[in-house]
Design an enzyme around this catalytic site. Structure first.
Site, PDB file in Angstrom:
ATOM      1  N   TYR A   1       2.863  -8.880   8.759  1.00 37.76           N
ATOM      2  CA  TYR A   1       2.598  -7.450   8.882  1.00 37.76           C
ATOM      3  C   TYR A   1       2.447  -7.083  10.358  1.00 37.76           C
ATOM      4  CZ  TYR A   1       1.279  -7.678   3.921  1.00 37.76           C
ATOM      5  OH  TYR A   1       1.271  -7.879   2.563  1.00 37.76           O
TER       6      TYR A   1
ATOM      7  N   ASP B   1       0.823  -1.206   0.000  1.00 41.79           N
ATOM      8  CA  ASP B   1       0.000   0.000   0.000  1.00 41.79           C
ATOM      9  C   ASP B   1       0.857   1.257   0.000  1.00 41.79           C
ATOM     10  OD1 ASP B   1      -2.193  -1.589   0.104  1.00 41.79           O
ATOM     11  OD2 ASP B   1      -2.715  -1.152   2.189  1.00 41.79           O
TER      12      ASP B   1
ATOM     13  N   ASP C   1      -7.932   2.753   6.291  1.00 41.24           N
ATOM     14  CA  ASP C   1      -6.695   3.111   6.979  1.00 41.24           C
ATOM     15  C   ASP C   1      -6.744   4.578   7.391  1.00 41.24           C
ATOM     16  OD1 ASP C   1      -6.153   4.572   4.684  1.00 41.24           O
ATOM     17  OD2 ASP C   1      -4.615   3.197   3.945  1.00 41.24           O
TER      18      ASP C   1
ATOM     19  N   ARG D   1      -5.843  -4.352   5.926  1.00 37.51           N
ATOM     20  CA  ARG D   1      -6.824  -3.297   6.200  1.00 37.51           C
ATOM     21  C   ARG D   1      -8.223  -3.881   6.349  1.00 37.51           C
ATOM     22  NH1 ARG D   1      -6.198   0.581   1.315  1.00 37.51           N
ATOM     23  NH2 ARG D   1      -5.681  -1.410   0.343  1.00 37.51           N
TER      24      ARG D   1
END
Length: 259
Positions: A46, A18, A60, A152
């Site tokens: 992550y 991202d 986000d 997300r």
């Protein structure tokens, strides 16, 4: 930027990152792009914060707030809810993702103020660990997942499962396959590595000098010397990649050659 840095137009990567995220992005240059598919399928790890009570249009912190929720959380309840997402789950790609629908990427459609029909995808989540912070509505999270998983979306779905909503902030990929953030460097400081690095997750067959010459001339090695179906990374005595091969009958067949 990588094209300018290395003077090469053929650039590929083993999984998108991202724009607001940081961390590991495995990049292939030139002929090495042929090997990226062996690095793409690896597990990814992550770390991020999940902020409960606030939903954004991008899932986000970069997005605009679209809803708020009054939530009361306890660590055991959050951990229990997160554990329900471990395994094979169905996930809807977010509108701000790079998935193509009708030839256009979803984030392009979203920027134009439009929406598009999306198909759920099955993804694998291997770990979803949460721990509280000093803020009762912010939990530090570690996710280990398969290719194609949207962290997300996991954050948003966890918020919904707890009776409210959430978004993700400070998203960082700490591992992509065999590559860790400790090995990463900014593009401006990156150095090229041997193509064999891209396939270090594969089983390796180290060839003798004679075998190397035979394989490079097109000879197929007998497969009965090796267990499984491969693929294997074949390297010469100096560790230079000769090719990626897999079993084909009683011989090994070249799947990808680095040149």
């Amino acid at each position: 930027m990588a094209r300018r840095r290395f003077g090469e137009r053929r650039i590929g990567h083993a999984g998108t990152l991202d724009p607001s995220a940081t961390g590991v992005l495995v990049v292939g240059i030139g002929n090495a792009t042929r090997l990226l598919r062996f690095a793409t399928a690896g597990r990814k790890t992550y770390e991020c914060d999940i902020v409960f009570g606030i939903v954004t249009n991008t899932l986000d912190a970069a997005g605009e707030t679209v809803a708020t929720h009054d939530m009361r959380l306890d660590p055991s309840g959050v951990a229990e809810a997160a554990a329900a997402f471990v395994g094979t789950i169905s996930q809807l790609p977010p509108m701000v993702s790079a998935v193509r629908v009708g030839g256009r990427r979803l984030h392009e459609i979203a920027r134009a103020g439009q929406t598009a029909a999306r198909e759920p995808r099955e993804v694998e989540v291997y770990r979803f660990d949460t721990r509280p912070t000093d803020d009762p509505l912010v939990y530090r999270t570690r996710v280990e997942c398969g290719a194609g998983t949207y962290v997300r979306s996991l954050g948003a779905d966890l918020g919904a499962a707890l009776g409210g909503g959430a978004h993700v902030r400070s998203l960082r990929r700490t591992r992509s396959g065999a590559f860790t953030v400790a090995e990463a460097a900014p593009v401006a400081e990156a150095v090229l590595r041997e193509p064999a690095e891209l396939v270090r997750d594969l089983g390796q067959i180290r060839l003798s000098g004679d075998e190397t010459a035979r394989v490079r001339s097109g000879t197929r090695l007998r497969a009965d010397r090796y267990e499984g179906s491969g693929p294997w990374a074949l390297v010469d005595p100096d560790g230079i990649l000769v090719g990626v091969h897999e079993r084909s009958g009683d011989r090994l067949r070249a799947t990808v050659l680095p040149t």
